[in-house]
Design a protein around this motif. Sequence first.
Motif, short mmCIF file in Angstrom:
data_model
loop_
_atom_site.label_atom_id
_atom_site.label_comp_id
_atom_site.label_asym_id
_atom_site.label_seq_id
_atom_site.Cartn_x
_atom_site.Cartn_y
_atom_site.Cartn_z
N ASP A 421 0.83 -1.21 0.00
CA ASP A 421 0.00 0.00 0.00
C ASP A 421 0.87 1.26 0.00
O ASP A 421 0.60 2.22 -0.73
CB ASP A 421 -0.92 0.03 1.24
CG ASP A 421 -1.97 -1.06 1.16
OD1 ASP A 421 -2.21 -1.55 0.04
OD2 ASP A 421 -2.52 -1.43 2.21
N HIS A 422 1.92 1.25 0.81
CA HIS A 422 2.81 2.41 0.85
C HIS A 422 3.48 2.63 -0.50
O HIS A 422 3.54 3.76 -1.01
CB HIS A 422 3.90 2.20 1.91
CG HIS A 422 3.40 2.31 3.33
ND1 HIS A 422 4.22 2.16 4.43
CD2 HIS A 422 2.16 2.55 3.83
CE1 HIS A 422 3.52 2.31 5.53
NE2 HIS A 422 2.26 2.54 5.20
N LEU A 423 3.97 1.52 -1.07
CA LEU A 423 4.66 1.62 -2.37
C LEU A 423 3.71 2.17 -3.43
O LEU A 423 4.06 3.06 -4.21
CB LEU A 423 5.17 0.23 -2.80
CG LEU A 423 6.37 -0.31 -2.01
CD1 LEU A 423 6.51 -1.81 -2.19
CD2 LEU A 423 7.66 0.38 -2.45
N THR A 424 2.51 1.65 -3.44
CA THR A 424 1.54 2.07 -4.46
C THR A 424 1.13 3.53 -4.26
O THR A 424 1.06 4.30 -5.22
CB THR A 424 0.30 1.15 -4.39
OG1 THR A 424 0.75 -0.19 -4.43
CG2 THR A 424 -0.65 1.42 -5.55
N ARG A 425 0.91 3.89 -3.01
CA ARG A 425 0.48 5.28 -2.73
C ARG A 425 1.55 6.28 -3.17
O ARG A 425 1.25 7.29 -3.80
CB ARG A 425 0.21 5.45 -1.23
CG ARG A 425 -1.17 5.00 -0.83
CD ARG A 425 -1.40 5.27 0.65
NE ARG A 425 -1.31 6.70 0.95
CZ ARG A 425 -1.21 7.20 2.18
NH1 ARG A 425 -1.22 6.40 3.23
NH2 ARG A 425 -1.15 8.49 2.38
N PHE A 426 2.80 5.99 -2.86
CA PHE A 426 3.87 6.93 -3.22
C PHE A 426 4.04 7.00 -4.74
O PHE A 426 4.13 8.08 -5.33
CB PHE A 426 5.19 6.54 -2.53
CG PHE A 426 6.32 7.50 -2.80
CD1 PHE A 426 6.10 8.88 -2.94
CD2 PHE A 426 7.64 7.06 -2.90
CE1 PHE A 426 7.15 9.78 -3.18
CE2 PHE A 426 8.70 7.94 -3.13
CZ PHE A 426 8.45 9.29 -3.27
N ALA A 427 4.03 5.83 -5.38
CA ALA A 427 4.19 5.81 -6.85
C ALA A 427 3.09 6.63 -7.52
O ALA A 427 3.33 7.39 -8.46
CB ALA A 427 4.17 4.38 -7.36
N ARG A 428 1.87 6.50 -6.99
CA ARG A 428 0.74 7.25 -7.59
C ARG A 428 0.89 8.75 -7.34
O ARG A 428 0.61 9.56 -8.21
CB ARG A 428 -0.57 6.78 -7.00
CG ARG A 428 -1.02 5.48 -7.61
CD ARG A 428 -2.45 5.15 -7.25
NE ARG A 428 -2.80 3.86 -7.82
CZ ARG A 428 -3.68 3.04 -7.31
NH1 ARG A 428 -4.33 3.36 -6.21
NH2 ARG A 428 -3.94 1.89 -7.89
N ALA A 429 1.32 9.10 -6.14
CA ALA A 429 1.37 10.52 -5.77
C ALA A 429 2.50 11.25 -6.49
O ALA A 429 2.34 12.39 -6.90
CB ALA A 429 1.54 10.65 -4.26
N VAL A 430 3.63 10.59 -6.66
CA VAL A 430 4.81 11.31 -7.16
C VAL A 430 4.84 11.41 -8.69
O VAL A 430 5.46 12.31 -9.25
CB VAL A 430 6.11 10.70 -6.57
CG1 VAL A 430 6.46 9.38 -7.22
CG2 VAL A 430 7.25 11.68 -6.63
N GLU A 431 4.16 10.47 -9.36
CA GLU A 431 3.99 10.53 -10.83
C GLU A 431 5.29 10.65 -11.62
O GLU A 431 5.35 11.35 -12.63
CB GLU A 431 3.10 11.72 -11.22
CG GLU A 431 1.67 11.61 -10.75
CD GLU A 431 0.83 12.75 -11.31
OE1 GLU A 431 0.13 12.52 -12.30
OE2 GLU A 431 0.90 13.86 -10.76
N THR A 432 6.34 10.01 -11.13
CA THR A 432 7.62 10.15 -11.83
C THR A 432 7.74 9.19 -13.01
O THR A 432 7.06 8.17 -13.06
CB THR A 432 8.78 9.87 -10.84
OG1 THR A 432 8.48 8.68 -10.11
CG2 THR A 432 8.96 11.02 -9.89
#
Length: 486
Positions: A421-432
């Motif tokens: 969940d943490h990995l997915t949330r950060f990946a979605r938020a940062v949009e890199t």
Amino acid sequence: MAINWTEAQIEEVVASVIKNLKGEAPAEECKNWDSTQYCGRRLIGVYADMNDAIDAATAGYKAVRSMRLEEREKIIAAIRELCRTEAPIMAKLGVAETKMGRVAHKTAKHILVADKTPGTADIVAQVKTGDDGLTLTEMAPFGVVGSITPSTNPSETVICNSIGMIAAGNGVVFNPHPNAIATSNYAVDLVNRASKMAGGPAVLVASVVKPTLDTAQIMYKHANIRMLVCTGGPGVVKSVLSSGKKAIGAGAGNPPVIVDDTADIKKAAKDIIDGCSFDNNLPCIAEKEVFAFKNIADELISEMQKNGAYKINAEQAARLAQIVLVDAKNPKTGIVKKTVSRDCVGRDAAVLLAKIGVRVGEEIRCIICETDFEHPFVQHELMMPILPIVRVNDIDQAIDLAVKAEHGNRHTAHMHSKNIDHLTRFARAVETTIFVKNAPSYAGIGFGGEGHTTFTIAGPTGEGLTSARSFTRYRRCVLSDGFRII
Ligand code: NAD
């Protein structure tokens, strides 16, 4: 060659390449080089006038267009071979000219380019058949590409772009960074030597003796230049996107790293220091600031110290910030802003520490310090082995600060965690464009990670990790009422 890019194996690969050098003088024996010659050997494809360079690249384009794919691939194979063999020469030359980076790591970067830059196989036609017949979509060359390259990967970018652009059927003319022009032009010469060796034209790609903003402008405006590909900081990306031509912009990053309390802390610490110190932090994808959960921060720091990191205190960090960031006045607006000191970018950690009176041995490859979010080490893309660590309470705060520190570049971000969940949330938020999980940053460009490599990562214009297909235009050919055989 089977490659597992651990630090020890990078050294092994470098040692074996050096051992296998055929006939070339090692760079330390050659002190006599500039943007036109290397040890008295004139560099091929380097012109005093940008217009002449464009004419040469145009002739190169015509030659490539008339070649069979097989012939293009033969030239690319020769480029790969020479790039592998002469990797240590370009690495040494790059460090000698720019005073930035590390020879072993630059050598490894060239071998990566040779091994993992896609060639003609990247160009794949598409076919659609139906009641109305057959439609073919092919990836066609643009023509002559104008390419602007950075000082941080000067020869790597020239060779990587050349392989992709030639594979796509283009010609290419370079306007390299003036501070790395001898190294970039060595790479231009290497591509031309490879072309000749493989039966291609003697001059396939071209460059200039003295690149300037004026030569870049000639390139922007020349009728033969159909596409611009620019790798560098925000200034040059903005300028190329204002050119009025089809442009690919590969711009700056400031990659954040989040480490949460589910991560393998020992591994995270080693991975982060390996990535952050690789080529002294010159790669745009390298770890630039860490957001660590407060309940694992002490352990993370301690493990980093076991892996070649030297921790400085707040007062030392303040003094170092005064040295590595300097005031720069915008000549147009008169506004003064902090910018990185060119005397510090890409320097060894020991050299930077010596500037604040700390003497360390070669085993120290990275400087770490605890800071708050506002600290300039967090906010600026330093491109030197200095890594600020900010303690965070939880994943919400970690993501909030990491996204802010990335400054909307949408370039690269990293995370060490086993919490999906943490990995997915950060990946979605940062949009890199690149998101690396549980590995050193360089896994994101194929160094111990799956996938092809590139040194032109185009976030602003959306091509992502560029390859031959990025340098093509789609063309459709329609055959009505036929060629559907079912
Ligand atoms: P830089 O921006 O100083 O220079 C890059 C190139 O642009 C040079 O060739 C320079 O001469 C040219 N240039 C600068 N301003 C120009 C203008 N107005 N018109 C025409 N040309 C101009 O960059 P650098 O210090 O050599 O490289 C580091 C920067 O590049 C960092 O910000 C890094 O993140 C970025 N970078 C990005 C990628 C990527 O793939 N996205 C790869 C490497 C480096």
